[in-house]
Design a protein around this motif. Structure first.
Motif, PDB file in Angstrom:
ATOM      1  N   ARG A 190      -1.235   5.281  -8.467  1.00  7.79           N
ATOM      2  CA  ARG A 190      -2.459   5.167  -9.260  1.00  7.79           C
ATOM      3  C   ARG A 190      -2.155   4.750 -10.698  1.00  7.79           C
ATOM      4  O   ARG A 190      -2.805   3.873 -11.264  1.00  7.79           O
ATOM      5  CB  ARG A 190      -3.226   6.488  -9.250  1.00  7.79           C
ATOM      6  CG  ARG A 190      -4.624   6.388  -9.869  1.00  7.79           C
ATOM      7  CD  ARG A 190      -5.188   7.768 -10.196  1.00  7.79           C
ATOM      8  NE  ARG A 190      -5.165   8.654  -9.060  1.00  7.79           N
ATOM      9  CZ  ARG A 190      -6.198   8.859  -8.231  1.00  7.79           C
ATOM     10  NH1 ARG A 190      -7.336   8.231  -8.434  1.00  7.79           N
ATOM     11  NH2 ARG A 190      -6.092   9.707  -7.226  1.00  7.79           N
ATOM     12  N   THR A 212      -5.715   1.640  -4.752  1.00  8.83           N
ATOM     13  CA  THR A 212      -4.848   2.678  -5.313  1.00  8.83           C
ATOM     14  C   THR A 212      -5.358   3.158  -6.668  1.00  8.83           C
ATOM     15  O   THR A 212      -5.223   4.341  -7.002  1.00  8.83           O
ATOM     16  CB  THR A 212      -3.410   2.143  -5.451  1.00  8.83           C
ATOM     17  OG1 THR A 212      -2.978   1.622  -4.184  1.00  8.83           O
ATOM     18  CG2 THR A 212      -2.457   3.242  -5.870  1.00  8.83           C
ATOM     19  N   PHE A 266       0.830  -1.205   0.000  1.00 14.41           N
ATOM     20  CA  PHE A 266       0.000   0.000   0.000  1.00 14.41           C
ATOM     21  C   PHE A 266       0.865   1.256   0.000  1.00 14.41           C
ATOM     22  O   PHE A 266       0.438   2.307  -0.468  1.00 14.41           O
ATOM     23  CB  PHE A 266      -0.921   0.024   1.222  1.00 14.41           C
ATOM     24  CG  PHE A 266      -2.133  -0.851   1.091  1.00 14.41           C
ATOM     25  CD1 PHE A 266      -3.312  -0.351   0.578  1.00 14.41           C
ATOM     26  CD2 PHE A 266      -2.080  -2.179   1.466  1.00 14.41           C
ATOM     27  CE1 PHE A 266      -4.431  -1.164   0.449  1.00 14.41           C
ATOM     28  CE2 PHE A 266      -3.198  -2.998   1.349  1.00 14.41           C
ATOM     29  CZ  PHE A 266      -4.368  -2.485   0.835  1.00 14.41           C
ATOM     30  N   ASP A 307      -4.632  -3.820  -2.579  1.00 13.76           N
ATOM     31  CA  ASP A 307      -3.759  -2.658  -2.731  1.00 13.76           C
ATOM     32  C   ASP A 307      -3.910  -2.017  -4.096  1.00 13.76           C
ATOM     33  O   ASP A 307      -4.012  -0.790  -4.224  1.00 13.76           O
ATOM     34  CB  ASP A 307      -2.308  -3.039  -2.457  1.00 13.76           C
ATOM     35  CG  ASP A 307      -1.834  -4.227  -3.295  1.00 13.76           C
ATOM     36  OD1 ASP A 307      -2.678  -4.984  -3.821  1.00 13.76           O
ATOM     37  OD2 ASP A 307      -0.611  -4.409  -3.434  1.00 13.76           O
ATOM     38  N   GLU A 327      -5.661   2.077   5.625  1.00 11.27           N
ATOM     39  CA  GLU A 327      -5.304   1.901   4.215  1.00 11.27           C
ATOM     40  C   GLU A 327      -5.851   3.047   3.373  1.00 11.27           C
ATOM     41  O   GLU A 327      -5.166   3.543   2.466  1.00 11.27           O
ATOM     42  CB  GLU A 327      -5.826   0.556   3.719  1.00 11.27           C
ATOM     43  CG  GLU A 327      -5.077  -0.629   4.330  1.00 11.27           C
ATOM     44  CD  GLU A 327      -5.750  -1.971   4.077  1.00 11.27           C
ATOM     45  OE1 GLU A 327      -5.131  -3.014   4.357  1.00 11.27           O
ATOM     46  OE2 GLU A 327      -6.905  -1.991   3.597  1.00 11.27           O
ATOM     47  N   VAL A 383      -3.374   5.452   1.106  1.00 16.47           N
ATOM     48  CA  VAL A 383      -3.509   5.625  -0.340  1.00 16.47           C
ATOM     49  C   VAL A 383      -4.104   6.986  -0.676  1.00 16.47           C
ATOM     50  O   VAL A 383      -4.044   7.433  -1.827  1.00 16.47           O
ATOM     51  CB  VAL A 383      -4.347   4.510  -0.993  1.00 16.47           C
ATOM     52  CG1 VAL A 383      -3.712   3.158  -0.768  1.00 16.47           C
ATOM     53  CG2 VAL A 383      -5.789   4.511  -0.482  1.00 16.47           C
TER      54      VAL A 383
END
Length: 377
Positions: A178, A267, A173, A263, A283, A287
């Motif tokens: 992206r 993301t 993470f 993850d 998380e 992110v």
């Protein structure tokens, strides 16, 4: 040095314990570790898989109902507790740890409490904004109580030593971007929703996802990944059919029973719709994504609501309780976010401001400093 770690019942208790052990092991390669596991608990699988030995103590929480099943369950719980203290003392005497670290769940009660009676240093990590009953009880005699949320301090007993350190999150993470996540998932630059209700699924989140898909599938301009979970295996396709959504005609929609690349999905997303477990909140912060949080209404002490409220109060998420769900209001809000990238980015940026990236490091520094100070006396 020797460490006993205990946290059971859910991944939210187990994974932080493993993360702390990994950090301690990196700092002290010769250290010895022993985890306490319920024979039927998730930790009995996850901990050995992470490479650590376990000792078994069987415990369970009390059921709050009065059905025949609940009464039988509570009788068994009492019998487990009667033997748990003896087993905990034996484990402590045999292993002789320098410290015991508890990360929540009923399993922590006997071993941490016995360690405190034996004057062994104890440390507690509380993942939620509203502390669990076991951790509040054990906190009174703990050397340090580590908190994921500063909001939890006011709900802890007065006079204890608290440090706000966040929740440990997986390294993946911390390193994902992206652009790379979308490339790996084969997604373009369109607005992307990721909705998930956990491995078992959540009926309300499945309903919300189906309602959103019925709306955005008509134009086909939004990417949507949804994890419907084990309990949604039969129900979710019916929800889509009732709304006239055919996935064969919707290439931007992807549905799966289980999300094994959380993850990447988080993301890649612009907007995340999920429950509000403590690790999920951390998380989301790491992110830095906008979210709509739907707390599980039956969680102990309604702790998911309090977790979600932390983000909502900081302008980082929208909070929707199941009892207040309104289809048209949800669609209107998501539609507004999908057409306003600045507002979506603002929510995500506010989440990122709350992120803690070095939780395990902070915990281990404090533990080792405390043990060193005690050894020097």
């Amino acid at each position: 040095m020797k460490f006993i770690l205990v946290g059971g019942g859910t991944g939210g208790h187990i994974n932080p314990a493993i993360a702390i052990a990994n950090e301690l092991k990196a700092r002290l390669p010769d250290a010895e570790f022993l985890f306490i596991a319920n024979p039927d608990g998730m930790e009995n699988t996850l901990v050995p898989r992470a490479g650590y030995p376990v000792a078994h103590i069987r415990v369970s929480g009390f059921a709050r109902g009065f059905s025949a099943h609940d009464i039988v369950h509570n009788i068994k719980t009492v019998s487990y507790l009667a033997s748990a203290d003896f087993k905990a003392r034996k484990v402590l005497r045999d292993f002789r740890p320098d410290a015991v670290i508890g990360t929540g769940g009923y399993l922590g009660g006997p071993i941490v409490m016995e360690a405190q009676k034996m004057k062994i240093p104890t440390f507690i990590h509380e993942q939620n904004a509203f502390p669990g009953v076991t951790n509040k009880l054990l906190a009174r005699k703990a050397d340090i109580v580590f908190l994921a949320f500063p909001e939890a301090k006011s709900r802890m007993p007065a006079g204890i030593r608290c440090e706000t350190v966040g929740n440990p999150v997986r390294q993946s993470f911390l390193s994902a971007t992206r652009e790379n996540a979308r490339k790996k998932l084969g997604l373009d630059g369109a607005f992307t929703i990721f909705s998930v209700g956990g491995s078992l699924g959540a009926n309300k989140i499945n309903e919300m996802a189906a309602d959103l898909m019925a709306w955005h599938s008509k134009e086909g301009k939004i990417n949507h990944i949804h994890g419907f979970g084990k309990h949604g295996r039969e129900n979710f396709p019916r929800l889509l059919a009732d709304r006239g959504v055919s996935l064969e005609n919707c290439p931007r929609i992807r549905t799966r029973e289980y999300i094994d690349n959380m993850d990447l999905c988080m993301t890649a997303a612009d907007l995340i719709i999920s429950r509000a477990g403590a690790i999920t909140i951390s998380e989301l912060e790491v992110v830095g994504r906008a979210s709509i949080l739907v707390p599980y209404p039956y969680a102990a002490e309604n702790h998911q609501y309090h977790n979600a409220k932390v983000l909502a109060d900081h302008g980082a998420a929208l909070l929707i309780e199941e009892k207040d769900y309104d289809r048209d209001a949800l669609i209107a809000r998501v539609k507004a976010l999908s057409s306003d990238p600045e507002e979506t980015a603002r929510l995500g940026a506010n989440a990122a401001k709350l992120a803690v990236y070095d939780t395990a490091d902070r915990i281990c520094q404090s533990i080792l400093a405390t043990l060193a100070a005690k050894g020097g006396k």
